[in-house]
Design an enzyme around this catalytic site. Structure first.
Site, short mmCIF file in Angstrom:
data_model
loop_
_atom_site.label_atom_id
_atom_site.label_comp_id
_atom_site.label_asym_id
_atom_site.label_seq_id
_atom_site.Cartn_x
_atom_site.Cartn_y
_atom_site.Cartn_z
N PHE A 29 1.98 -6.93 -3.81
CA PHE A 29 2.62 -7.82 -2.85
C PHE A 29 1.57 -8.77 -2.27
O PHE A 29 0.44 -8.37 -2.02
CB PHE A 29 3.28 -7.00 -1.73
CG PHE A 29 4.36 -7.74 -1.01
CD1 PHE A 29 5.61 -7.89 -1.57
CD2 PHE A 29 4.12 -8.29 0.24
CE1 PHE A 29 6.62 -8.57 -0.91
CE2 PHE A 29 5.11 -8.97 0.90
CZ PHE A 29 6.36 -9.12 0.34
N VAL A 88 -1.41 -8.17 4.38
CA VAL A 88 -0.21 -8.12 5.19
C VAL A 88 -0.25 -9.37 6.07
O VAL A 88 -1.22 -9.57 6.81
CB VAL A 88 -0.15 -6.84 6.06
CG1 VAL A 88 1.17 -6.77 6.81
CG2 VAL A 88 -0.36 -5.59 5.22
N HIS A 95 6.43 -5.88 11.93
CA HIS A 95 6.16 -5.35 10.59
C HIS A 95 4.66 -5.29 10.30
O HIS A 95 4.15 -4.29 9.78
CB HIS A 95 6.87 -6.22 9.54
CG HIS A 95 6.59 -5.82 8.14
ND1 HIS A 95 5.66 -6.45 7.36
CD2 HIS A 95 7.14 -4.85 7.37
CE1 HIS A 95 5.63 -5.87 6.16
NE2 HIS A 95 6.52 -4.91 6.14
#
Length: 122
Positions: A29, A88, A95
């Site tokens: 990701f 991230v 989140h």
């Protein structure tokens, strides 16, 4: 020991021991960021004496999964150290705090439990 004697210094070197093996656990990701981190980690390891053949790259879906697999790799005792990489991106929701915080905590716990150093790059 005299009053002017410096304390003994214990420190590592920047050259990997011959035959040292490393694993890079990297998330898929946000690959547009993580791929550059992986390239940089491989470059740094090679520049410090690690043979490319002694670097294993393990991909996981996201940063949340990095600690689990880093723990498994470290616990296998087949590597001398693990490099944990992910990205991230902070947004308007909490989140980021959940994922980044748990990734950090999980990698630290895995390193302590296994005794294998896990460098954290999330």
């Amino acid at each position: 020991m005299s009053q002017s004697a410096p304390p003994a210094a214990i420190e590592g070197t920047l050259v990997a021991p011959a035959g040292a093996k490393f694993a890079i656990v990297a998330s898929r990701f946000n690959h547009f960021i993580v791929d550059h981190l992986v390239d940089g980690a491989i470059d740094a390891l090679v520049r410090h004496g690690v043979a490319r053949a002694h670097i294993a790259l393990v991909r996981v879906p996201g940063a949340w999964e990095v600690p689990l697999i880093a723990n498994r790799v470290a616990a296998s005792k087949k590597v001398d150290a693990v490099v944990a990489l992910g990205a991230v991106i902070r947004g308007a929701t909490p989140h980021f705090d959940y994922v980044a915080g748990e990734a950090a905590k999980g990698c630290a716990q895995a390193s302590m439990a296994s005794g294998v150093p896990i460098a954290f790059g999330v």
